[in-house]
Design a protein around this motif. Structure first.
Motif, PDB file in Angstrom:
ATOM      1  N   HIS A  41       0.818  -1.218   0.000  1.00  0.00           N
ATOM      2  CA  HIS A  41       0.000   0.000   0.000  1.00  0.00           C
ATOM      3  C   HIS A  41       0.849   1.265   0.000  1.00  0.00           C
ATOM      4  O   HIS A  41       0.481   2.265  -0.579  1.00  0.00           O
ATOM      5  CB  HIS A  41      -0.923   0.025   1.231  1.00  0.00           C
ATOM      6  CG  HIS A  41      -1.903  -1.093   1.233  1.00  0.00           C
ATOM      7  ND1 HIS A  41      -2.978  -1.115   0.377  1.00  0.00           N
ATOM      8  CD2 HIS A  41      -1.961  -2.229   1.956  1.00  0.00           C
ATOM      9  CE1 HIS A  41      -3.668  -2.227   0.587  1.00  0.00           C
ATOM     10  NE2 HIS A  41      -3.068  -2.923   1.530  1.00  0.00           N
ATOM     11  N   PRO A  53      -3.892   6.752 -10.847  1.00  0.00           N
ATOM     12  CA  PRO A  53      -5.006   6.140 -10.097  1.00  0.00           C
ATOM     13  C   PRO A  53      -6.365   6.438 -10.740  1.00  0.00           C
ATOM     14  O   PRO A  53      -6.510   7.408 -11.474  1.00  0.00           O
ATOM     15  CB  PRO A  53      -4.927   6.827  -8.713  1.00  0.00           C
ATOM     16  CG  PRO A  53      -3.643   7.586  -8.692  1.00  0.00           C
ATOM     17  CD  PRO A  53      -3.246   7.840 -10.104  1.00  0.00           C
ATOM     18  N   GLY A  54      -7.367   5.611 -10.452  1.00  0.00           N
ATOM     19  CA  GLY A  54      -8.725   5.855 -10.969  1.00  0.00           C
ATOM     20  C   GLY A  54      -9.510   4.569 -11.122  1.00  0.00           C
ATOM     21  O   GLY A  54      -9.153   3.729 -11.944  1.00  0.00           O
ATOM     22  N   LYS A  55     -10.561   4.419 -10.328  1.00  0.00           N
ATOM     23  CA  LYS A  55     -11.357   3.177 -10.322  1.00  0.00           C
ATOM     24  C   LYS A  55     -12.076   2.924 -11.651  1.00  0.00           C
ATOM     25  O   LYS A  55     -12.251   1.784 -12.072  1.00  0.00           O
ATOM     26  CB  LYS A  55     -12.401   3.248  -9.199  1.00  0.00           C
ATOM     27  CG  LYS A  55     -11.827   3.012  -7.797  1.00  0.00           C
ATOM     28  CD  LYS A  55     -11.904   1.525  -7.423  1.00  0.00           C
ATOM     29  CE  LYS A  55     -11.246   1.200  -6.113  1.00  0.00           C
ATOM     30  NZ  LYS A  55      -9.790   1.381  -6.108  1.00  0.00           N
ATOM     31  N   LYS A  56     -12.499   4.030 -12.328  1.00  0.00           N
ATOM     32  CA  LYS A  56     -13.276   3.856 -13.558  1.00  0.00           C
ATOM     33  C   LYS A  56     -12.463   3.120 -14.625  1.00  0.00           C
ATOM     34  O   LYS A  56     -13.007   2.409 -15.460  1.00  0.00           O
ATOM     35  CB  LYS A  56     -13.722   5.217 -14.092  1.00  0.00           C
ATOM     36  CG  LYS A  56     -14.850   5.821 -13.291  1.00  0.00           C
ATOM     37  CD  LYS A  56     -15.303   7.120 -13.874  1.00  0.00           C
ATOM     38  CE  LYS A  56     -16.347   7.742 -12.955  1.00  0.00           C
ATOM     39  NZ  LYS A  56     -16.453   9.179 -13.123  1.00  0.00           N
ATOM     40  N   GLU A  70     -10.341   0.675 -14.224  1.00  0.00           N
ATOM     41  CA  GLU A  70     -10.392  -0.776 -14.016  1.00  0.00           C
ATOM     42  C   GLU A  70     -11.720  -1.339 -14.509  1.00  0.00           C
ATOM     43  O   GLU A  70     -11.774  -2.377 -15.171  1.00  0.00           O
ATOM     44  CB  GLU A  70     -10.176  -1.102 -12.535  1.00  0.00           C
ATOM     45  CG  GLU A  70      -8.777  -0.734 -12.069  1.00  0.00           C
ATOM     46  CD  GLU A  70      -8.491  -1.144 -10.620  1.00  0.00           C
ATOM     47  OE1 GLU A  70      -9.293  -1.910 -10.051  1.00  0.00           O
ATOM     48  OE2 GLU A  70      -7.470  -0.692 -10.073  1.00  0.00           O
ATOM     49  N   LYS A  71     -12.804  -0.616 -14.217  1.00  0.00           N
ATOM     50  CA  LYS A  71     -14.138  -1.083 -14.626  1.00  0.00           C
ATOM     51  C   LYS A  71     -14.240  -1.154 -16.158  1.00  0.00           C
ATOM     52  O   LYS A  71     -14.702  -2.141 -16.730  1.00  0.00           O
ATOM     53  CB  LYS A  71     -15.184  -0.117 -14.062  1.00  0.00           C
ATOM     54  CG  LYS A  71     -16.605  -0.514 -14.292  1.00  0.00           C
ATOM     55  CD  LYS A  71     -17.566   0.346 -13.470  1.00  0.00           C
ATOM     56  CE  LYS A  71     -19.008   0.051 -13.810  1.00  0.00           C
ATOM     57  NZ  LYS A  71     -19.474   0.654 -15.045  1.00  0.00           N
ATOM     58  N   ARG A  72     -13.746  -0.112 -16.803  1.00  0.00           N
ATOM     59  CA  ARG A  72     -13.828  -0.044 -18.268  1.00  0.00           C
ATOM     60  C   ARG A  72     -13.009  -1.161 -18.928  1.00  0.00           C
ATOM     61  O   ARG A  72     -13.459  -1.830 -19.856  1.00  0.00           O
ATOM     62  CB  ARG A  72     -13.332   1.344 -18.710  1.00  0.00           C
ATOM     63  CG  ARG A  72     -13.460   1.609 -20.177  1.00  0.00           C
ATOM     64  CD  ARG A  72     -14.883   1.996 -20.562  1.00  0.00           C
ATOM     65  NE  ARG A  72     -15.114   1.769 -21.983  1.00  0.00           N
ATOM     66  CZ  ARG A  72     -14.674   2.557 -22.962  1.00  0.00           C
ATOM     67  NH1 ARG A  72     -14.035   3.658 -22.660  1.00  0.00           N
ATOM     68  NH2 ARG A  72     -14.890   2.253 -24.227  1.00  0.00           N
ATOM     69  N   ARG A  93     -12.179  -3.997 -17.608  1.00  0.00           N
ATOM     70  CA  ARG A  93     -12.859  -5.281 -17.335  1.00  0.00           C
ATOM     71  C   ARG A  93     -13.964  -5.520 -18.358  1.00  0.00           C
ATOM     72  O   ARG A  93     -14.156  -6.633 -18.846  1.00  0.00           O
ATOM     73  CB  ARG A  93     -13.445  -5.288 -15.926  1.00  0.00           C
ATOM     74  CG  ARG A  93     -12.415  -5.312 -14.835  1.00  0.00           C
ATOM     75  CD  ARG A  93     -12.269  -6.711 -14.221  1.00  0.00           C
ATOM     76  NE  ARG A  93     -11.148  -6.731 -13.308  1.00  0.00           N
ATOM     77  CZ  ARG A  93     -10.063  -7.478 -13.457  1.00  0.00           C
ATOM     78  NH1 ARG A  93      -9.944  -8.308 -14.474  1.00  0.00           N
ATOM     79  NH2 ARG A  93      -9.081  -7.431 -12.594  1.00  0.00           N
ATOM     80  N   LYS A 137      -4.968  -2.997 -13.143  1.00  0.00           N
ATOM     81  CA  LYS A 137      -4.776  -2.133 -11.974  1.00  0.00           C
ATOM     82  C   LYS A 137      -4.516  -0.696 -12.401  1.00  0.00           C
ATOM     83  O   LYS A 137      -3.732  -0.436 -13.312  1.00  0.00           O
ATOM     84  CB  LYS A 137      -3.614  -2.631 -11.117  1.00  0.00           C
ATOM     85  CG  LYS A 137      -3.552  -1.915  -9.775  1.00  0.00           C
ATOM     86  CD  LYS A 137      -2.654  -2.643  -8.796  1.00  0.00           C
ATOM     87  CE  LYS A 137      -2.456  -1.856  -7.516  1.00  0.00           C
ATOM     88  NZ  LYS A 137      -3.630  -1.813  -6.662  1.00  0.00           N
ATOM     89  N   ALA A 138      -5.194   0.232 -11.720  1.00  0.00           N
ATOM     90  CA  ALA A 138      -4.896   1.659 -11.865  1.00  0.00           C
ATOM     91  C   ALA A 138      -4.157   2.090 -10.604  1.00  0.00           C
ATOM     92  O   ALA A 138      -4.564   1.737  -9.493  1.00  0.00           O
ATOM     93  CB  ALA A 138      -6.186   2.454 -12.019  1.00  0.00           C
TER      94      ALA A 138
END
Ligand code: SF4
Length: 458
Positions: free
Chosen positions: A14, A347-350, A352-354, A356, A369-370
């Motif tokens: 982390h 960084p950015g969660k969106k 990873e979703k895109r 996937r 991973k972002a």
């Protein structure tokens, strides 16, 4: 075996980054500022930051990148950099005479809390900004984001400072090209011109960082969007922002400030994303797609068809910036390659979703991973080897250690040329990408082929 200590045992980390997959915000801000005509970027911080940012851009573009610095020493670090910046603005306009200065902050000046708007206003009041000249700025602390968010902030600042709405619409559209090469910006302009769409492209580093050798040094080359053009963006019919992370903030700011409707698209890398870009140009500007564009598309399709057997089922590992990776992953999946390790340092969660969603049909597990680093990406490759790696120059160490073919793509590329001159966006850019991918795959096949199956025709 330079990375011989990389193990395949992935640990949960982390607070430690090993071999980052990004650079710092001011590099992107400096790059965006160079896309404004007669603009001198200015780094409000210490000399070391500015030297690093300039040298990274110079090494990538093989062009001298000029920028000013507020040259913080102990005094400015404690009491703030106002006096340094006002002196710098005075010196720059007096000695170098640019049309505009684009100030970006650094970790240090952000931590001190320098208010650049207030300092620039003070410089104006005290007569340090000559008539008809400008200073604008973006905050780019590097303990958050990456070079991509720095680029996005400086591009948004162009809107915040300069876009105006006169109330009279112009037959033109704004194109925010994203964090792409000068060659890509040139290609985007060429496509718009072929489609008879008058466009203001900003920022625009073509002919700034890929200009010709004339034997004469020009501190401010021909290229770049002008301040007058930026002012007209508030009267355009619409805005296309290419790349959500790099262009989204500026496109939305223009919508909010001047009510110019915007569409934020993926970077036009690969056939599907380029189709969406061309179709958006067509519908926003109300034009037809000319034959030249259809022919270019057909050529790309023809190469995909001819060489499909070499693409099919090849496992690929990708590392780079989010906007590029989203389009590139989609492109590879569309030609039946299997991108199985996809990592960005931003960084950015969106993201990873895109990714996937795009890779949902690929057989087997996909690592995404972002905000990761190259060490983790290397570990993924050790655990599940690939046929090809695509990423920036730093990937060469992993390529050598693992003996895996490698295509250079993204930022920075410090050990090869070509990226400034040959685009990877649009249909023609897609052809170049496929050429590079095929060269890497087929060279490896030739190298490893036993004599009896060493093929002349492939
Ligand atoms: S101190 Fe911050 S702005 Fe300066 S080079 Fe380091 S990360 Fe970049």
């Amino acid at each position: 075996m330079l990375l011989r200590h990389t193990t395949n045992k992935v640990a949960d980390r982390h607070s430690l980054t090993v071999n980052p997959a990004k650079t710092c915000q001011p590099i992107g801000a400096m790059y965006a500022a160079l896309g404004v005509h007669s603009c001198l970027p200015h780094s409000h911080g210490s000399q070391g930051c500015c030297a690093y940012h300039r040298s990274t851009l110079t090494r990538h573009y093989k062009e001298p990148v000029m920028a000013g610095t507020s040259s913080f020493t102990e005094g400015a670090s404690v009491f703030g950099g106002q006096a340094n910046l006002i002196q710098a603005i005075d010196n720059i306009f007096t000695i170098y005479n640019p049309q505009v200065i684009a100030v970006h902050t650094t970790c240090l000046s952000e931590t001190i809390g320098d208010d650049i708007s207030q300092i620039a206003a003070k410089a104006g009041e005290s007569g340090k900004i000559p008539e008809g000249k400008y200073v604008f700025h973006a905050g780019t602390p590097s303990y958050v984001g990456s070079h991509v968010t720095g680029f996005a902030s400086m591009t948004k600042a162009m809107v915040d400072y300069f876009a105006e709405k006169s109330g009279k619409k112009r037959r033109q559209i704004n194109i925010i090209p994203g964090y792409v090469e000068p060659s890509d910006m040139e290609e985007i302009k060429r496509i718009a011109k072929l489609m008879d769409v008058p466009a203001v492209v900003f920022p625009d580093t073509s002919n700034v960082l890929n200009g010709p050798q004339t034997g004469k040094y020009e501190m401010f080359p021909q290229g770049g969007v002008t301040i007058d053009q930026l002012k007209t963006t508030g009267d355009s019919m619409g805005t296309l922002g290419l790349g959500k992370l790099a262009s989204g903030p500026a496109a939305h700011a223009l919508d909010t400030k001047c009510k110019v409707p915007c569409r934020v698209l993926d970077l036009p890398i690969g056939i599907k994303a380029t189709d969406r870009f061309v179709d958006s140009l067509r519908s926003v500007a109300g034009v037809n797609v000319p034959d030249e564009i259809n022919i270019e598309r057909g050529r790309l399709l023809d190469i995909i068809t001819d060489m499909h057997q070499y693409f099919f089922g090849k496992k690929v590992a990708l590392i780079g910036d989010p906007d590029q990776l989203i389009s590139l992953t989609e492109f590879l999946v569309s030609i039946d390659m299997w991108p199985i390790h996809i990592l960005t340092g931003t960084p950015g969660k969106k993201f990873e979703k895109r990714i996937r969603e795009i890779t949902a049909e690929i057989p087997g597990p996909v690592n995404v991973k972002a905000g990761g680093d190259m060490f983790l990406w290397h570990q993924w490759i050790k655990n599940d080897p690939v046929d090809l790696m695509i990423g920036n120059t730093y990937v060469k160490y992993i390529s050598r250690d693992e003996d895996i073919p490698f295509v250079r793509f993204g930022f920075p590329i410090l050990d090869r040329v070509g990226h400034s001159y040959f685009p990877t966006v649009g249909y023609r850019g897609g052809i170049r990408l496929l050429e590079k991918i095929l060269d890497a795959i087929l060279d490896r096949q030739d190298r490893d082929a036993p004599e009896e199956s060493f093929e002349l025709v492939m």
